[in-house]
Design an enzyme around this catalytic site. Structure first.
Site, mmCIF file in Angstrom:
data_model
loop_
_atom_site.group_PDB
_atom_site.id
_atom_site.type_symbol
_atom_site.label_atom_id
_atom_site.label_comp_id
_atom_site.label_asym_id
_atom_site.label_seq_id
_atom_site.Cartn_x
_atom_site.Cartn_y
_atom_site.Cartn_z
ATOM 1 N N SER A 82 10.290 5.303 45.231
ATOM 2 C CA SER A 82 11.113 4.383 46.337
ATOM 3 C C SER A 82 10.233 4.009 47.477
ATOM 4 O O SER A 82 10.272 2.752 48.110
ATOM 5 C CB SER A 82 12.268 5.179 46.628
ATOM 6 N N HIS A 213 9.850 10.297 33.871
ATOM 7 C CA HIS A 213 9.104 9.105 33.712
ATOM 8 C C HIS A 213 8.106 9.144 32.883
ATOM 9 O O HIS A 213 7.544 10.236 32.514
ATOM 10 C CB HIS A 213 8.516 8.492 35.328
ATOM 11 N N GLU A 354 23.120 13.162 25.770
ATOM 12 C CA GLU A 354 23.492 12.841 27.197
ATOM 13 C C GLU A 354 22.930 11.397 27.242
ATOM 14 O O GLU A 354 22.049 10.898 26.638
ATOM 15 C CB GLU A 354 22.245 13.513 28.122
HETATM 16 C C1 PLP Z 1 13.140 0.529 38.584
HETATM 17 C C2 PLP Z 1 12.969 1.431 39.435
HETATM 18 N N1 PLP Z 1 12.385 1.329 40.686
HETATM 19 C C3 PLP Z 1 12.321 2.248 41.904
HETATM 20 C C4 PLP Z 1 12.481 3.601 41.244
HETATM 21 C C5 PLP Z 1 12.429 4.584 42.430
HETATM 22 O O1 PLP Z 1 11.631 5.761 42.056
HETATM 23 P P1 PLP Z 1 11.706 7.147 42.692
HETATM 24 O O2 PLP Z 1 12.761 7.970 41.922
HETATM 25 O O3 PLP Z 1 10.470 7.854 42.363
HETATM 26 O O4 PLP Z 1 12.043 7.076 43.831
HETATM 27 C C6 PLP Z 1 13.065 3.674 40.126
HETATM 28 C C7 PLP Z 1 13.473 5.370 39.696
HETATM 29 O O5 PLP Z 1 13.822 5.846 38.643
HETATM 30 C C8 PLP Z 1 13.183 2.843 39.207
HETATM 31 O O6 PLP Z 1 13.841 3.200 37.723
#
Ligand code: PLP
Length: 428
Positions: A82, A213, A354
């Site tokens: 994010s 991830h 799940e």
């Molecule tokens: C497409 C996408 N963008 C951004 C994020 C954000 O990543 P984070 O969870 O590391 O903040 C995610 C999280 O899964 C995501 O799937």
């Protein structure tokens, strides 16, 4: 006991580390399993034993290795995917060299993670959702063309669920309409289009190292970029607006008179730095990434063989020039199953599997979408379809073949319970 070196820590962990398969919760088929082991733990702990925990040389080393892995000019590590999205968006309106003006429009696909939507909005840009093609889960190129207006200046694409976008056409649209391109690759590390990794086509790409991830640093993220100027500017945004740690110190040395150069602030900024623990962890994970991704692909192929044989299930399509990097096992229900999603998910849950919706489903349906202005979910029929008939189950390189076979049998049983038998009852 005094533990100093990574090696002695690893030896200690050999005796004390529990199996990642222990201590699982209520699901025998969970979303994910831990992919890290003694190497990652020892490397992270070693940074604490050395009292070198704040962002430093290991972070830089990891950035260089990651950039080389995906074929980007450089990469900037942050504390989450994010935050990577946030810095990419703020780079668009960077006061020191703005590419976009407040109120310029950025298009974001209607099925994605919320922080991808919020990042440009928080940067003062206008976010407009664009529909997705349910057969690929990614941006619908016809809808994309339809939604472009003279105010549209940027496409923030997402490669969802490990599936690369149709990049030739996407680049063509961006070129035709003069749009900047940035890429959210948080679910797609390792996905390629032609011989290029996602995250190298636009101005920059964001990656997430969250637990489930392709590789993890527990929490963490990365921004890839294509020039030293962007990498340095993003480093400034990452930490307070100061110039510490940027590559090209000469470019800022004349700025500010009589300043202590360790405390030279040239812009606004956040503090979204990672720790050395995360970087050390990431360096070890990166060594395992190819093997982990290969295993993900192997398991996904077996699962999708079953999907292809079922009248009730379909998978997403990958562009002819693309190579997906499976993030999860994603299906869309079809035929008589298309309307039975809730019953099927409840049955799978009862059976110990799940499940998850495809990210947020149609983002326009989320209460927070009101922050984008007046918005009607029905204007996004592709996202609606994904919302109504799509779901996923987890995928981890730690899964063995048997667990995937058991998943397939359970899914077959659940489909039988919720779709085939009720249909036969109705017909008789
Ligand atoms: C497409 C996408 N963008 C951004 C994020 C954000 O990543 P984070 O969870 O590391 O903040 C995610 C999280 O899964 C995501 O799937």
């Amino acid at each position: 006991m005094k533990l100093h070196t990574q090696e002695s820590l690893e030896n200690w962990l050999d005796e004390h580390l529990e199996s990642p398969l222990d201590g699982q919760g209520k699901y025998w088929f969970p979303l994910t399993l831990p992919t890290y082991g003694k190497e990652e733990i020892a490397a992270a702990v070693a940074t604490m034993c050395d009292y070198r925990t704040s962002m430093g040389t290991l972070t830089r080393m990891f950035e260089r290795q990651f950039a080389a892995y995906v074929g980007a000019h450089d990469a900037v590590m942050v504390n989450s995917g994010s935050s990577a999205d946030l810095l990419l968006a703020f780079q668009l309106i960077n006061p020191n060299h703005p590419r976009l003006q407040p109120g310029d429009e950025v298009l974001v696909p209607a099925v994605t993670w919320p922080t991808q939507v919020w990042s440009p909005l928080m940067a003062g840009l206008q976010v407009k959702l664009v529909d997705v093609d349910p057969s690929t889960l990614n941006v619908d190129l016809d809808d994309l063309r339809r939604r472009i207006t003279p105010r549209t200046k940027c496409l923030f694409a997402v490669h969802l669920m490990g599936n690369p976008c149709e990049m030739d056409e996407l680049l063509q649209v961006c070129q035709e309409y003069g749009l900047l391109l940035i890429e959210d690759c948080c679910e797609s590390l390792g996905a390629r289009y032609g011989d290029r990794h996602v995250g190298t086509f636009g101005l920059g790409g964001s990656f997430s190292f969250f637990f489930s991830h392709h590789m993890t640093t527990m929490e963490g993220g990365m921004v890839t970029c294509q020039s030293e100027e962007d990498a340095d500017a993003i480093r400034v945004l990452r930490a307070h607006g100061w110039t510490r740690g940027i590559n090209n110190q000469a470019s800022v040395s004349s700025l500010g008179q009589g300043l202590d150069e360790r405390f030279r602030f040239i812009n606004w900024g956040f503090n979204v730095r990672p720790t050395e623990l995360q970087a050390a962890f990431g360096i070890e994970q990166l060594k395992k990434l190819d093997a982990m991704s290969m295993r993900r692909t192997e398991l996904a192929e077996r699962f999708y063989q079953f999907v292809d044989s079922s009248p009730y299930l379909r998978r997403f399509d990958t562009p002819a020039a693309g190579t997906a990097s499976p993030f999860a096992l994603v299906v869309r229900l079809c035929g008589d199953a298309a309307t039975e999603r809730s019953a099927l998910l409840a049955s799978l849950d009862r059976a110990g599997v799940e499940t998850r919706p495809i990210v947020t489903g149609n983002f326009a349906r989320q209460p927070a979408a009101k922050l984008l202005g007046e918005i009607n979910p029905a204007d996004y029929p592709g996202a609606e379809a994904v919302h109504e008939d799509g779901f996923y189950v987890g995928l981890s390189p730690m899964f063995d073949d048997l667990i995937v076979e058991r998943l397939i049998r359970t899914l077959e049983q659940s489909l039988n319970e919720t779709v085939t038998k009720p249909r036969l009852r109705r017909a008789s």
